[in-house]
Design a protein around this motif. Sequence first.
Motif, PDB file in Angstrom:
ATOM      1  N   TYR A   1       0.737  -1.274   0.021  1.00 42.56           N
ATOM      2  CA  TYR A   1       0.144  -0.110  -0.024  1.00 42.56           C
ATOM      3  C   TYR A   1       0.888   1.447  -0.019  1.00 42.56           C
ATOM      4  O   TYR A   1       0.547   2.322  -0.640  1.00 42.56           O
ATOM      5  N   GLU A   2       1.961   1.017   0.661  1.00 42.83           N
ATOM      6  CA  GLU A   2       2.911   2.269   0.870  1.00 42.83           C
ATOM      7  C   GLU A   2       3.585   2.446  -0.758  1.00 42.83           C
ATOM      8  O   GLU A   2       3.647   3.639  -1.255  1.00 42.83           O
ATOM      9  N   LYS A   3       3.675   1.406  -1.371  1.00 37.58           N
ATOM     10  CA  LYS A   3       4.459   1.401  -2.703  1.00 37.58           C
ATOM     11  C   LYS A   3       3.383   1.918  -3.687  1.00 37.58           C
ATOM     12  O   LYS A   3       3.562   2.943  -4.624  1.00 37.58           O
TER      13      LYS A   3
ATOM     14  N   SER B   1       3.766   5.592  -5.935  1.00 35.39           N
ATOM     15  CA  SER B   1       3.464   5.514  -7.439  1.00 35.39           C
ATOM     16  C   SER B   1       2.567   6.400  -7.810  1.00 35.39           C
ATOM     17  O   SER B   1       2.559   6.978  -8.750  1.00 35.39           O
ATOM     18  N   LEU B   2       1.534   6.560  -6.952  1.00 37.58           N
ATOM     19  CA  LEU B   2       0.431   7.805  -7.086  1.00 37.58           C
ATOM     20  C   LEU B   2       0.871   9.037  -6.849  1.00 37.58           C
ATOM     21  O   LEU B   2       0.324  10.126  -7.248  1.00 37.58           O
ATOM     22  N   GLY B   3       2.047   9.045  -6.258  1.00 32.72           N
ATOM     23  CA  GLY B   3       2.495  10.527  -5.756  1.00 32.72           C
ATOM     24  C   GLY B   3       1.711  11.099  -4.778  1.00 32.72           C
ATOM     25  O   GLY B   3       1.611  12.593  -4.619  1.00 32.72           O
ATOM     26  N   ILE B   4       0.850  10.367  -3.682  1.00 32.43           N
ATOM     27  CA  ILE B   4       0.101  11.066  -2.699  1.00 32.43           C
ATOM     28  C   ILE B   4       0.300  10.342  -1.589  1.00 32.43           C
ATOM     29  O   ILE B   4       0.661   9.031  -1.528  1.00 32.43           O
ATOM     30  N   PRO B   5      -0.007  10.928  -0.550  1.00 26.36           N
ATOM     31  CA  PRO B   5       0.308  10.151   0.871  1.00 26.36           C
ATOM     32  C   PRO B   5      -0.834   9.271   1.031  1.00 26.36           C
ATOM     33  O   PRO B   5      -1.820   9.296   0.580  1.00 26.36           O
ATOM     34  N   PRO B   6      -0.408   8.064   1.685  1.00 25.92           N
ATOM     35  CA  PRO B   6      -1.291   6.896   1.903  1.00 25.92           C
ATOM     36  C   PRO B   6      -2.433   7.405   2.569  1.00 25.92           C
ATOM     37  O   PRO B   6      -3.570   6.725   2.479  1.00 25.92           O
ATOM     38  N   SER B   7      -2.330   8.369   3.564  1.00 27.72           N
ATOM     39  CA  SER B   7      -3.369   8.794   4.281  1.00 27.72           C
ATOM     40  C   SER B   7      -4.706   9.650   3.561  1.00 27.72           C
ATOM     41  O   SER B   7      -5.726   9.545   3.913  1.00 27.72           O
ATOM     42  N   ASP B   8      -4.510   9.667   2.179  1.00 31.29           N
ATOM     43  CA  ASP B   8      -5.403  10.351   1.545  1.00 31.29           C
ATOM     44  C   ASP B   8      -5.967   9.419   0.546  1.00 31.29           C
ATOM     45  O   ASP B   8      -6.926   9.473  -0.235  1.00 31.29           O
ATOM     46  N   ILE B   9      -5.760   7.940   0.702  1.00 32.51           N
ATOM     47  CA  ILE B   9      -6.299   6.914  -0.126  1.00 32.51           C
ATOM     48  C   ILE B   9      -7.338   6.475   0.630  1.00 32.51           C
ATOM     49  O   ILE B   9      -7.428   6.126   1.837  1.00 32.51           O
ATOM     50  N   VAL B  10      -8.635   5.938  -0.096  1.00 33.70           N
ATOM     51  CA  VAL B  10      -9.824   5.465   0.318  1.00 33.70           C
ATOM     52  C   VAL B  10      -9.516   3.787  -0.121  1.00 33.70           C
ATOM     53  O   VAL B  10      -9.428   3.808  -1.490  1.00 33.70           O
ATOM     54  N   PHE B  11      -9.436   2.905   0.509  1.00 26.78           N
ATOM     55  CA  PHE B  11      -9.291   1.469   0.028  1.00 26.78           C
ATOM     56  C   PHE B  11     -10.587   0.590   0.359  1.00 26.78           C
ATOM     57  O   PHE B  11     -10.837   0.625   1.875  1.00 26.78           O
ATOM     58  N   CYS B  12     -11.225  -0.009  -0.380  1.00 29.95           N
ATOM     59  CA  CYS B  12     -12.256  -0.878  -0.170  1.00 29.95           C
ATOM     60  C   CYS B  12     -11.838  -2.092  -0.426  1.00 29.95           C
ATOM     61  O   CYS B  12     -11.246  -2.535  -1.356  1.00 29.95           O
TER      62      CYS B  12
END
Length: 175
Positions: free
Chosen positions: A109-111, A115-126
């Motif tokens: 998930y860090e990877k 690769s998206l160039g955003i902090p993981p904290s900005d991601i919603v994962f379902c």
Amino acid sequence: QISDISNCSAIVKYMVERDLKIPSLKAMQGRMWRVGYEKGDLKGHVFPDFVPMLHWMQNHGVKVYIYSSGSVEAQKLLFTYSEQGDLEESIQGHFDISTSGSKLDSASYEKIASSLGIPPSDIVFCSDSEAELYAARAGGIGHSIMTVRPGNVPRTPQGVKDFPPVFSLLQLCGM
């Protein structure tokens, strides 16, 4: 245990029956499925709420990426040849176990975030897998959401406490 390792068919059957997440198996499946999709023998199944969710996300500038144990090729085939038409153009990108690693490894998930160039904290994962949601959370994912669908493995009491559920992807859109 496979007694005759020279029997390729037995090895593949063994891996498929156990739903092993092996990159080479997933890549082979994707190549095999391509023929079925291109001939029209196969259609990708998406839940009825997926298309309206995808359109809402597009209309509101929210990017949608797919991370699956299925190969990127298989993902693209599923969405290109879906029962609902070609959805591939609405998906910004794909990740799989060969590009990002195991869905059970927090580093994956860090990877992806990197690769998206955003902090993981900005991601919603379902996901419908508690183990994946725990790995995502450990990888810094900001919002790990349990998708509850008919036929899912029952949620554990701890998973119920730890991950908010959605029963429709439209809930992600505030609907």
